[in-house]
Design a protein around this motif. Structure first.
Motif, PDB file in Angstrom:
ATOM      1  N   UNK A  54       0.745  -1.100   0.082  1.00 47.02           N
ATOM      2  CA  UNK A  54      -0.008  -0.067   0.020  1.00 47.02           C
ATOM      3  C   UNK A  54       0.837   1.189  -0.223  1.00 47.02           C
ATOM      4  N   UNK A  55       0.594   2.152  -0.743  1.00 53.97           N
ATOM      5  CA  UNK A  55       1.167   3.346  -0.958  1.00 53.97           C
ATOM      6  C   UNK A  55       0.656   4.585  -0.502  1.00 53.97           C
ATOM      7  N   UNK A  56       1.249   5.545   0.363  1.00 54.31           N
ATOM      8  CA  UNK A  56       0.789   6.701   0.793  1.00 54.31           C
ATOM      9  C   UNK A  56       1.527   7.960   0.048  1.00 54.31           C
ATOM     10  N   UNK A  57       1.060   8.591  -0.782  1.00 52.47           N
ATOM     11  CA  UNK A  57       1.666   9.642  -1.228  1.00 52.47           C
ATOM     12  C   UNK A  57       1.020  10.820  -0.657  1.00 52.47           C
ATOM     13  N   UNK A  58       2.009  11.655  -0.106  1.00 48.99           N
ATOM     14  CA  UNK A  58       1.803  12.897   0.857  1.00 48.99           C
ATOM     15  C   UNK A  58       1.936  14.256  -0.051  1.00 48.99           C
ATOM     16  N   UNK A  76       3.811  11.745  -9.952  1.00 45.59           N
ATOM     17  CA  UNK A  76       4.335  11.078  -8.907  1.00 45.59           C
ATOM     18  C   UNK A  76       3.557   9.565  -9.153  1.00 45.59           C
ATOM     19  N   UNK A  77       2.534   9.500  -9.795  1.00 45.38           N
ATOM     20  CA  UNK A  77       1.761   8.127  -9.944  1.00 45.38           C
ATOM     21  C   UNK A  77       2.588   7.437 -10.859  1.00 45.38           C
ATOM     22  N   UNK A  78       2.924   8.183 -12.112  1.00 41.18           N
ATOM     23  CA  UNK A  78       3.839   7.526 -12.838  1.00 41.18           C
ATOM     24  C   UNK A  78       5.127   7.092 -12.844  1.00 41.18           C
ATOM     25  N   UNK A  96      -3.807   9.000  -1.663  1.00 37.91           N
ATOM     26  CA  UNK A  96      -3.419  10.466  -1.885  1.00 37.91           C
ATOM     27  C   UNK A  96      -3.828  11.255  -0.746  1.00 37.91           C
ATOM     28  N   UNK A  97      -2.712  11.812   0.087  1.00 38.93           N
ATOM     29  CA  UNK A  97      -2.890  12.507   1.524  1.00 38.93           C
ATOM     30  C   UNK A  97      -2.585  13.914   1.335  1.00 38.93           C
ATOM     31  N   UNK A  98      -3.611  14.724   1.740  1.00 39.61           N
ATOM     32  CA  UNK A  98      -3.470  16.055   1.770  1.00 39.61           C
ATOM     33  C   UNK A  98      -4.548  16.795   2.611  1.00 39.61           C
ATOM     34  N   UNK A 116      -7.468   2.214 -13.578  1.00 34.73           N
ATOM     35  CA  UNK A 116      -7.407   1.230 -14.896  1.00 34.73           C
ATOM     36  C   UNK A 116      -6.181   0.143 -14.527  1.00 34.73           C
ATOM     37  N   UNK A 117      -5.028   0.607 -13.729  1.00 31.63           N
ATOM     38  CA  UNK A 117      -4.163  -0.213 -13.510  1.00 31.63           C
ATOM     39  C   UNK A 117      -4.416  -1.637 -12.629  1.00 31.63           C
ATOM     40  N   UNK A 118      -5.596  -1.388 -12.060  1.00 35.75           N
ATOM     41  CA  UNK A 118      -6.295  -2.361 -11.009  1.00 35.75           C
ATOM     42  C   UNK A 118      -5.806  -1.948  -9.552  1.00 35.75           C
ATOM     43  N   UNK A 119      -5.382  -0.936  -9.388  1.00 34.36           N
ATOM     44  CA  UNK A 119      -4.913  -0.394  -8.342  1.00 34.36           C
ATOM     45  C   UNK A 119      -6.286   0.411  -7.489  1.00 34.36           C
ATOM     46  N   UNK A 120      -6.514   0.111  -6.170  1.00 30.36           N
ATOM     47  CA  UNK A 120      -7.636   0.882  -5.630  1.00 30.36           C
ATOM     48  C   UNK A 120      -7.178   2.292  -5.265  1.00 30.36           C
ATOM     49  N   UNK A 121      -8.072   3.241  -5.520  1.00 28.70           N
ATOM     50  CA  UNK A 121      -7.746   4.747  -5.125  1.00 28.70           C
ATOM     51  C   UNK A 121      -8.355   5.162  -3.866  1.00 28.70           C
ATOM     52  N   UNK A 122      -7.575   5.837  -3.108  1.00 31.00           N
ATOM     53  CA  UNK A 122      -8.182   6.154  -1.836  1.00 31.00           C
ATOM     54  C   UNK A 122      -7.523   7.689  -1.560  1.00 31.00           C
ATOM     55  N   UNK A 123      -8.783   8.784  -1.490  1.00 28.57           N
ATOM     56  CA  UNK A 123      -8.325  10.067  -1.142  1.00 28.57           C
ATOM     57  C   UNK A 123      -8.259  10.570   0.360  1.00 28.57           C
ATOM     58  N   UNK A 124      -7.248  10.596   0.869  1.00 28.79           N
ATOM     59  CA  UNK A 124      -7.363  10.922   2.527  1.00 28.79           C
ATOM     60  C   UNK A 124      -7.161  12.545   2.645  1.00 28.79           C
ATOM     61  N   UNK A 125      -8.489  12.928   2.554  1.00 28.38           N
ATOM     62  CA  UNK A 125      -8.442  14.544   2.566  1.00 28.38           C
ATOM     63  C   UNK A 125      -8.435  15.098   3.761  1.00 28.38           C
TER      64      UNK A 125
END
Length: 597
Positions: A54-58, A76-78, A96-98, A116-125
């Protein structure tokens, strides 16, 4: 600090540090990386298993996203996608954390980018971030209020406590120190503190104890010549990365071993176990955050360093058997060059590479941990040890990030080659068995597995590969249970069918049915004294036909299932025909050593 956090007032660096600290407190197994190029923000990675993360991008963004900010997120995603592909891991979810809640348009755009890559996306806002702030107020106070000053004040009290004349009583002193440490634990979001009043007979030096999470220790001397040890402990595994403790030291290497460790650390960044050192700051910063002139000499240790993004992948290549992918677990650099350590997927083969930036090539050494093979998957063991077995005496290529870095002779010692070949052949046999078994058998502990278990495993693999197994026998017996054996006129051929099972330690797997055929020279029936109705039939060979038995696999058809475990006998063919059958079975072994029983 109370009320809603005005995120837009603070620097982007502080905002990202705060968010990374929140996540590290929530996800204790998080690993921090900072990208080697571009903006990228801070990434935190949580390994769910060896192949899934699992990745957290801040990001620091706290106001409506602009096109340039969206472009940063896309980059960042690419970059992350390329990195995980090189590392051969799958992203389960990307957070995606902000401190900004998404609009519907934002959310749609982000999902179209990621999912589309099969990865679940979560926006931690903002809502999630404010929830973390309420749960961990000490982090907010530390960065945006007076938390740092409070930590420093309590640190000053902690350091000065040893010099108070009314604290010469060890019990009173320890209680007061523990109260101070308890308050520090509540205020400091990164470190916890332990104190120990040492006996006069405790001769420990200024050395970090071997306790998980302890990053620094200091020993203070009280007016009565007593001593107090203060341990600094990371609250999370990446606390010292998010908020490092920094000061300058001079390494004092006395022995040749210490000098070599110090030189490798300075020139290549290689970790060392422990070295004597002297603080050379005019005013050094102690672990608890205050300055003190009295702390000078001690012992420092280096810890495992996280792999930087500049080395994403490594492998060995030999044209005879392709590529062996390796996992990078440590990479460092120093004044002369760099060092990195890699291991294979079984974690039993480790290779270290040290190179000088001003010269071509480098120094390679490797080590094996064969005891770690226990419970590994047979296909993984076979993949690694096939490469090592076939390339042992050849020149192989070291590739870093897909690029050729060095050609060198693998040159494995002869005694290790014997062990490697044995492991490879055993892994191949086990993979054959697992292909037919009703449950997968893990690779065994080679130091605990018996010779009989290995022999049975190899024989089972040969049978499953369509070979005939020939073995010598002295006698075979059967419990008759009151039933007569018909037509047992010697000499006769005896044959029976039984399930083929393979056992390794406490694991067992069913692989099908095997038929055994042998020539019976004579037999006798014995009566068990305790139960007259139970009789044992004992078969014996004779000199005319020899004492060979042949075993082959048979398909599990209806006749096999109906007749399994039964003993049949038939008049044997001519001596020449039987011996020809045995010779044909022996020649099918493909040069493998016959195993007597």
């Amino acid at each position: 600090m109370t009320g809603r956090i005005p995120w837009t007032r603070y620097s982007g660096e502080d905002v990202e540090s705060v968010l990374a600290t929140f996540i590290s407190l929530e996800e204790r197994d998080a690993i921090k990386i900072r990208p080697s190029r571009g903006d990228g923000g801070i990434d935190l990675i949580v390994y769910l298993d060896a192949e899934t993360v699992e990745i957290y991008q801040i990001k620091k963004f706290a106001e409506n996203l602009k096109n340039s900010q969206k472009a940063q997120i896309e980059n960042s995603w690419q970059e992350l996608s390329a990195t995980t592909a090189d590392l051969h891991v799958k992203i389960n979810s990307w957070h995606l954390v902000m401190p900004l809640d998404p609009t519907n348009e934002n959310l749609r755009w982000a999902k179209e980018l990621v999912e589309p890559s099969g990865t679940k996306f979560i926006w931690d806002g903002l809502s999630r971030v404010d929830g973390w702030a309420s749960k961990h107020p000490e982090v907010i106070d530390y960065y945006f209020s007076n938390g740092k000053e409070e930590v420093s004040e309590y640190a000053a009290k902690l350091l000065s406590m040893a010099n108070l004349p009314d604290c010469s009583d060890p019990a009173i002193l320890e209680n007061r120190l523990r109260d101070l440490c308890s308050n520090l634990d509540k205020l400091d979001p990164y470190y916890a503190y332990s104190v120990h009043v040492l006996s006069e007979y405790d001769k420990r030096d200024d050395l970090c104890p071997r306790v998980p999470g302890v990053v620094m220790s200091q020993i203070l001397v009280t007016p009565g010549a007593g001593r107090i040890a203060i341990d600094v402990i990371e609250k999370t595994p990446i606390a010292s990365m998010l908020h490092p403790l920094t000061f300058s030291v001079k390494i004092i290497a006395g022995t040749d071993d210490e000098k070599e460790q110090a030189q490798n650390f300075i020139e290549y960044g290689m970790p060392f176990s422990s070295l004597p050192a002297e603080v050379i700051d005019q005013n050094c910063q102690l672990p608890v955050g205050r300055f003190c002139d009295g702390f000078r000499r001690g012992i420092i240790k280096s810890f495992d360093l996280n792999t930087p993004n500049c080395i994403k992948s490594a492998s060995l290549f030999w044209e005879g058997c392709g590529e062996l992918r390796l996992i990078v677990d440590k990479a460092t650099h120093g004044t002369k060059g760099g060092f990195f350590s890699v291991h294979d997927v079984t974690q039993t083969f480790r290779l270290n590479f040290k190179w000088n930036a001003s010269q071509p090539g480098g120094t390679i050494n490797y080590e094996f941990s064969f005891s770690n093979l226990a419970n590994k998957r047979s296909r993984e063991v076979a993949r690694t040890y096939r490469f090592l077995s076939e390339a042992a005496d050849n020149k192989v290529e070291l590739r870093i990030n897909g690029m050729s870095a060095l050609y060198f002779d693998l040159g494995i010692r002869d005694d290790l080659v014997v062990t490697i070949n044995d492991i490879y052949s055993l892994a191949v046999a086990l993979e054959t068995v697992n292909g037919a078994a009703d449950s997968e058998l893990p690779f065994p502990d080679i130091y605990k597995t018996t010779k009989g278990e290995i022999a049975n495993l190899r024989d089972a693999a040969r049978l499953l590969d369509g070979e005939s197994v020939v073995y010598s026998w002295e006698s075979h017996w059967f419990n008759l249970g009151g039933n007569e054996v018909q037509n047992l006129d010697c000499p006769s051929l005896a044959l029976w069918i039984k399930p083929l099972t393979v056992r390794l330690g406490d694991k067992e797997a069913f692989c099908g049915f095997a038929k055994t055929t042998l020539e019976v020279g004579s037999f006798k029936c014995s009566t068990v004294e305790t139960t007259d109705s139970e009789r044992k039939l004992v078969l014996s060979p004779d000199d005319q036909y020899g004492n060979k038995a042949v075993r082959v696999m048979v398909p599990p058809n209806e006749d096999v299932l109906k007749g399994r475990d039964a003993l049949w006998t038939i008049r044997p063919p001519k001596v020449e025909d039987w011996l020809t059958m045995v010779e044909a079975a022996e020649s099918s072994a493909g040069g493998l050593k016959q195993l007597s029983r």
